[in-house]
Design an enzyme around this catalytic site. Sequence first.
Site, PDB file in Angstrom:
ATOM      1  N   LYS A   1       0.845  -1.195   0.000  1.00 20.27           N
ATOM      2  CA  LYS A   1       0.000   0.000   0.000  1.00 20.27           C
ATOM      3  C   LYS A   1       0.885   1.251   0.000  1.00 20.27           C
ATOM      4  O   LYS A   1       2.017   1.204   0.469  1.00 20.27           O
ATOM      5  CB  LYS A   1      -0.849   0.019   1.281  1.00 20.27           C
ATOM      6  CG  LYS A   1      -2.017  -0.954   1.285  1.00 20.27           C
ATOM      7  CD  LYS A   1      -2.813  -0.815   2.576  1.00 20.27           C
ATOM      8  CE  LYS A   1      -3.949  -1.822   2.654  1.00 20.27           C
ATOM      9  NZ  LYS A   1      -5.007  -1.626   1.663  1.00 20.27           N
TER      10      LYS A   1
ATOM     11  N   ARG B   1     -10.413 -11.525   1.876  1.00 16.28           N
ATOM     12  CA  ARG B   1     -11.281 -12.567   1.318  1.00 16.28           C
ATOM     13  C   ARG B   1     -10.604 -13.943   1.346  1.00 16.28           C
ATOM     14  O   ARG B   1     -11.268 -14.965   1.380  1.00 16.28           O
ATOM     15  CB  ARG B   1     -11.729 -12.169  -0.102  1.00 16.28           C
ATOM     16  CG  ARG B   1     -10.635 -12.084  -1.098  1.00 16.28           C
ATOM     17  CD  ARG B   1     -11.025 -11.283  -2.339  1.00 16.28           C
ATOM     18  NE  ARG B   1     -11.017  -9.841  -2.091  1.00 16.28           N
ATOM     19  CZ  ARG B   1     -11.368  -8.931  -2.984  1.00 16.28           C
ATOM     20  NH1 ARG B   1     -11.775  -9.294  -4.188  1.00 16.28           N
ATOM     21  NH2 ARG B   1     -11.335  -7.642  -2.691  1.00 16.28           N
TER      22      ARG B   1
HETATM   23  N1  BES Z   1      -8.097  -3.801   4.473  1.00 17.08           N
HETATM   24  C1  BES Z   1      -8.253  -3.386   3.125  1.00 17.08           C
HETATM   25  C2  BES Z   1      -9.539  -2.612   2.887  1.00 17.08           C
HETATM   26  C3  BES Z   1      -9.598  -1.224   3.440  1.00 17.08           C
HETATM   27  C4  BES Z   1      -9.078  -0.173   2.737  1.00 17.08           C
HETATM   28  C5  BES Z   1     -10.267  -0.988   4.602  1.00 17.08           C
HETATM   29  C6  BES Z   1      -9.184   1.107   3.235  1.00 17.08           C
HETATM   30  C7  BES Z   1     -10.376   0.284   5.099  1.00 17.08           C
HETATM   31  C8  BES Z   1      -9.844   1.339   4.412  1.00 17.08           C
HETATM   32  C9  BES Z   1      -8.286  -4.619   2.221  1.00 17.08           C
HETATM   33  O1  BES Z   1      -7.518  -5.676   2.622  1.00 17.08           O
HETATM   34  C10 BES Z   1      -7.777  -4.172   0.902  1.00 17.08           C
HETATM   35  O2  BES Z   1      -6.638  -3.792   0.847  1.00 17.08           O
HETATM   36  N2  BES Z   1      -8.616  -4.219  -0.134  1.00 17.08           N
HETATM   37  C11 BES Z   1      -8.241  -3.795  -1.426  1.00 17.08           C
HETATM   38  C12 BES Z   1      -8.863  -4.758  -2.396  1.00 17.08           C
HETATM   39  C13 BES Z   1      -8.379  -4.579  -3.820  1.00 17.08           C
HETATM   40  C14 BES Z   1      -6.905  -4.905  -3.925  1.00 17.08           C
HETATM   41  C15 BES Z   1      -9.192  -5.474  -4.722  1.00 17.08           C
HETATM   42  C16 BES Z   1      -8.779  -2.401  -1.635  1.00 17.08           C
HETATM   43  O3  BES Z   1      -9.877  -2.092  -1.185  1.00 17.08           O
HETATM   44  O4  BES Z   1      -8.055  -1.585  -2.209  1.00 17.08           O
HETATM   45 MG    MG Z   2      -5.538  -5.487   1.937  1.00 17.59          MG
END
Ligand code: BES
Ligand code: MG
Length: 496
Positions: free
Chosen positions: A276, A350
């Site tokens: 990230k 997931r």
């Molecule tokens: N934990 C994150 C989701 C998240 C993002 C929660 C911001 C709260 C605030 C999750 O694991 C994630 O990173 N999801 C990705 C999925 C994508 C790669 C398909 C996302 O939402 O960017």
């Molecule tokens: Mg994630």
Amino acid sequence: MQYFAEKIILSNKNLLDCIVIPMFEKYKFSKILKKINDISNNYILNILKKNNIQGKINQHIILYKIPNFSCNKIIIIGCGNKDTLNREKNKLIINNVINILKKYSIKEIYWYLTDIKIDNYELYWNIRDTINIIEHNIYSFNKFKKSKNFFSSIIKFIITNNNENIYFSAIKHGNAINLGIKKAKNIANLPPNICTPKYLSIKTKKLIKQYNNISVEIINEKIMQKIGMNAYLAVSKGSQNKPYISIIKYQNDNKSQPIVLVGKGVTFDSGGISLKPSKNMEDMKYDMCGAAAIYGTIHAIAQLKLPLNIIAILACGENMPSSNAYRPSDVIETMSGITVEIINTDAEGRLILCDILTYIEKYNPKYVIDIATLTGACVIALGNNISGLMANNKKLSKKIIRASLEADDRVWELPINDQKYFHQLKSNIADLVNSSNGVAGAITAACFLSKFTKKYKWAHIDIAGTAWYYPNNKAMASGRPINMLCQFLINQTNHK
Ligand code: BES
Ligand code: MG
Ligand code: ZN
């Protein structure tokens, strides 16, 4: 805070320290205010007029020494227009009162605000709301601070009719739920160097000693390997912190099918190899808020001794990059046998959940509800006040929506049954991809999970937007959706 409900007779004999009384716009007095105004020969009305206090929502006045009335101080609190009062405005009103109590360090207060009518909600909900709002206001996380600020006082709700049972049941529920919320906030706000999957398993084990009817089972990496939880295991491969699944069994009888609750417990989500960006990455310690909510909910239902069988699962792990980490393009065989091509290691939630959703088939669940900070897309879709709801069963989603409206812990349903989304999960080399990298991210994540939940009634709640918030521009856990979840469970028992 401590909450009581009392019947009192106002007179000039028994001396009260402090009472708080509502006043509506244009000098519309509540019954009690009218009474005190009469006793004091219009002293109240005169002083309000002199100070131009008309009863608007941000207005208040503190009066000392009222003629013919024995009370040290009266806080008259503006409640705006009586006919348009709603739950949001009630929040402002109650927060105003609490800020006054804090400012003057008032330790005991007689509370006349619970019998004002808010929308179409019954007295019970006014009391529950009041306790929630107060507890939310006074919460602070002091563990790492030298100076610990903490405010507490005694709130005595005044019973004005013969409805003390409503007060007692609302206080009981409000106290238990807010204890759960506090427990959840306290673990969610911990930093990820302390709050690891192992830490959460130890914390969970302590529940056995705290309550009857609770047993705990911990599943470690070895057992996961043995039973083929390869998707779950992949996520933590890059981390020094081993994954742990904590299973809490709250059992009241041997007959009824359990309600299974699952919480995503990623104690830190760096994104893994699909790292990230560093902006706001610190918020990803909150990626275990689903697990925290499940943990808090168990506290609440054990306090209330609800006559249900519940299996609550904290699905914990840490998502980190390293040479051992799983990579984009890896293919993994999940516990169910379905194979998944990893496109993005940041879509880890997931992967953890899908194996848990397979594992719990053995419990023959009545309902399964998973709570997860699953997608940034859900925040884009619904914002920070409403959680996403996706379900494979209409009856179940209706029950959840009902509980969310009652508890004012809102959800909004998004579609998953719609075949129009499944093409986004197709892979050329495996059964599924783990990330669609496309539109409708909250829905496609739920579609992915729905491939693993065919055998029972299931709902998924995406709390990515609601699990934490930013008072003073810095993040704090919200304890959501414990209020909704507890209400859903209380409704299952059919009594208040
Ligand atoms: N934990 C994150 C989701 C998240 C993002 C929660 C911001 C709260 C605030 C999750 O694991 C994630 O990173 N999801 C990705 C999925 C994508 C790669 C398909 C996302 O939402 O960017
Ligand atoms: Mg994630
Ligand atoms: Zn995550």
